[in-house]
Design a protein around this motif. Sequence first.
Motif, short mmCIF file in Angstrom:
data_model
loop_
_atom_site.label_atom_id
_atom_site.label_comp_id
_atom_site.label_asym_id
_atom_site.label_seq_id
_atom_site.Cartn_x
_atom_site.Cartn_y
_atom_site.Cartn_z
N LYS A 167 -3.62 -3.18 7.31
CA LYS A 167 -4.16 -4.23 8.17
C LYS A 167 -5.66 -4.41 7.93
O LYS A 167 -6.14 -5.54 7.80
CB LYS A 167 -3.91 -3.90 9.64
N ILE A 168 -6.39 -3.29 7.85
CA ILE A 168 -7.83 -3.39 7.58
C ILE A 168 -8.07 -3.99 6.20
O ILE A 168 -8.95 -4.84 6.03
CB ILE A 168 -8.51 -2.01 7.73
N ARG A 169 -7.28 -3.57 5.22
CA ARG A 169 -7.42 -4.14 3.87
C ARG A 169 -7.25 -5.65 3.91
O ARG A 169 -8.06 -6.40 3.36
CB ARG A 169 -6.41 -3.53 2.90
N ARG A 170 -6.21 -6.10 4.58
CA ARG A 170 -5.93 -7.53 4.66
C ARG A 170 -7.08 -8.27 5.36
O ARG A 170 -7.55 -9.29 4.86
CB ARG A 170 -4.62 -7.76 5.43
N ASP A 171 -7.57 -7.73 6.46
CA ASP A 171 -8.64 -8.37 7.22
C ASP A 171 -9.94 -8.43 6.42
O ASP A 171 -10.61 -9.48 6.39
CB ASP A 171 -8.89 -7.64 8.54
N VAL A 172 -10.32 -7.33 5.80
CA VAL A 172 -11.58 -7.29 5.05
C VAL A 172 -11.50 -8.21 3.84
O VAL A 172 -12.43 -8.98 3.57
CB VAL A 172 -11.95 -5.85 4.64
N GLU B 84 -15.73 10.30 1.23
CA GLU B 84 -15.14 9.26 2.06
C GLU B 84 -14.12 8.44 1.26
O GLU B 84 -13.01 8.18 1.74
CB GLU B 84 -16.24 8.36 2.63
N ALA B 85 -14.46 8.06 0.04
CA ALA B 85 -13.53 7.28 -0.80
C ALA B 85 -12.29 8.11 -1.13
O ALA B 85 -11.16 7.59 -1.09
CB ALA B 85 -14.23 6.83 -2.08
N SER B 86 -12.48 9.37 -1.43
CA SER B 86 -11.34 10.25 -1.73
C SER B 86 -10.44 10.44 -0.51
O SER B 86 -9.22 10.55 -0.65
CB SER B 86 -11.83 11.61 -2.23
N SER B 87 -11.03 10.46 0.68
CA SER B 87 -10.24 10.62 1.91
C SER B 87 -9.33 9.43 2.14
O SER B 87 -8.27 9.56 2.74
CB SER B 87 -11.17 10.80 3.11
N ILE B 88 -9.72 8.27 1.64
CA ILE B 88 -8.87 7.07 1.73
C ILE B 88 -7.87 7.06 0.58
O ILE B 88 -7.03 6.19 0.49
CB ILE B 88 -9.75 5.80 1.76
N GLU B 89 -7.98 8.06 -0.29
CA GLU B 89 -7.12 8.23 -1.46
C GLU B 89 -7.38 7.18 -2.53
O GLU B 89 -6.47 6.76 -3.24
CB GLU B 89 -5.65 8.29 -1.05
N ILE C 55 -11.10 -12.70 -0.79
CA ILE C 55 -10.37 -12.06 -1.89
C ILE C 55 -8.87 -12.08 -1.57
O ILE C 55 -8.47 -11.56 -0.52
CB ILE C 55 -10.83 -10.59 -2.09
N PRO C 56 -8.05 -12.65 -2.45
CA PRO C 56 -6.60 -12.62 -2.21
C PRO C 56 -6.08 -11.18 -2.08
O PRO C 56 -6.58 -10.27 -2.76
CB PRO C 56 -6.02 -13.31 -3.45
N PHE C 57 -5.13 -10.98 -1.21
CA PHE C 57 -4.63 -9.65 -0.88
C PHE C 57 -4.15 -8.88 -2.11
O PHE C 57 -4.39 -7.68 -2.22
CB PHE C 57 -3.51 -9.73 0.15
N ASN C 58 -3.50 -9.53 -3.06
CA ASN C 58 -2.93 -8.83 -4.21
C ASN C 58 -3.86 -8.71 -5.41
O ASN C 58 -3.47 -8.17 -6.44
CB ASN C 58 -1.61 -9.49 -4.64
N ASP C 59 -5.09 -9.20 -5.30
CA ASP C 59 -6.05 -9.05 -6.40
C ASP C 59 -6.53 -7.61 -6.47
O ASP C 59 -6.32 -6.82 -5.54
CB ASP C 59 -7.24 -10.00 -6.21
N LEU D 199 -14.05 0.42 2.33
CA LEU D 199 -13.30 1.26 1.37
C LEU D 199 -11.82 0.89 1.35
O LEU D 199 -11.18 0.91 0.30
CB LEU D 199 -13.47 2.74 1.70
N CYS D 200 -11.27 0.55 2.50
CA CYS D 200 -9.85 0.15 2.56
C CYS D 200 -9.58 -1.10 1.72
O CYS D 200 -8.46 -1.30 1.26
CB CYS D 200 -9.42 -0.10 4.00
N ALA D 201 -10.59 -1.93 1.52
CA ALA D 201 -10.41 -3.16 0.74
C ALA D 201 -10.42 -2.90 -0.76
O ALA D 201 -10.01 -3.76 -1.54
CB ALA D 201 -11.51 -4.17 1.10
N PHE D 202 -10.88 -1.73 -1.18
CA PHE D 202 -11.02 -1.42 -2.61
C PHE D 202 -9.73 -0.84 -3.19
O PHE D 202 -8.96 -0.19 -2.50
CB PHE D 202 -12.13 -0.40 -2.84
#
Length: 181
Positions: free
Chosen positions: A54-59, A162-167, A65-69, A141-144
Amino acid sequence: FNLDRAGAFFSSDSFVVSPSNEKLARRLGIKCGSISQHGAIKGVDTREYKFSVKIRRDVRSGLGIPFNDFVIGCICRIHPSKNLSELVDAYRLFHRELGCDNVHLVIAGPVDNQSLAKELEVSGVHNLILIPEKVYVRDLLCAFDIFCLPTSREGFGNIFIEASSIELPVVALRRPGVMDS
């Protein structure tokens, strides 16, 4: 490193936050009286850094940026020591060679160097998004899809934790401070 040496010369103690920075300081002849090898002062609460679709989609929507890019991301101070010009050059080469219109480079963080920020703004690089301000790190980070920070110096790389914690996959240079995180 000359400024670091001068500061250390006039101080009674030097404080480093990682074993690799201690090694570098000693190699440069900086006296190290107080040494903490327990990481950065503020630390990272990794429980806060969980991926969210959800955060990825919102950010991504907010950034256009299109969701699947595919998104290559970097969060840091806008400063020459972070090697952002080299990151942009590598991205430019990548984009020119592969011609991928669905790949974006996002660089975010407070501006410490106005001329570098201006250079990045007018670089004319396709799909480069510059966010020259403090950001809510977890959400961005969720958007990356991948985190890349080619910094040449770092006290202790909390952002890598922090980035690693988001995997997220993390790309970085083997530098003091970075290699400890």
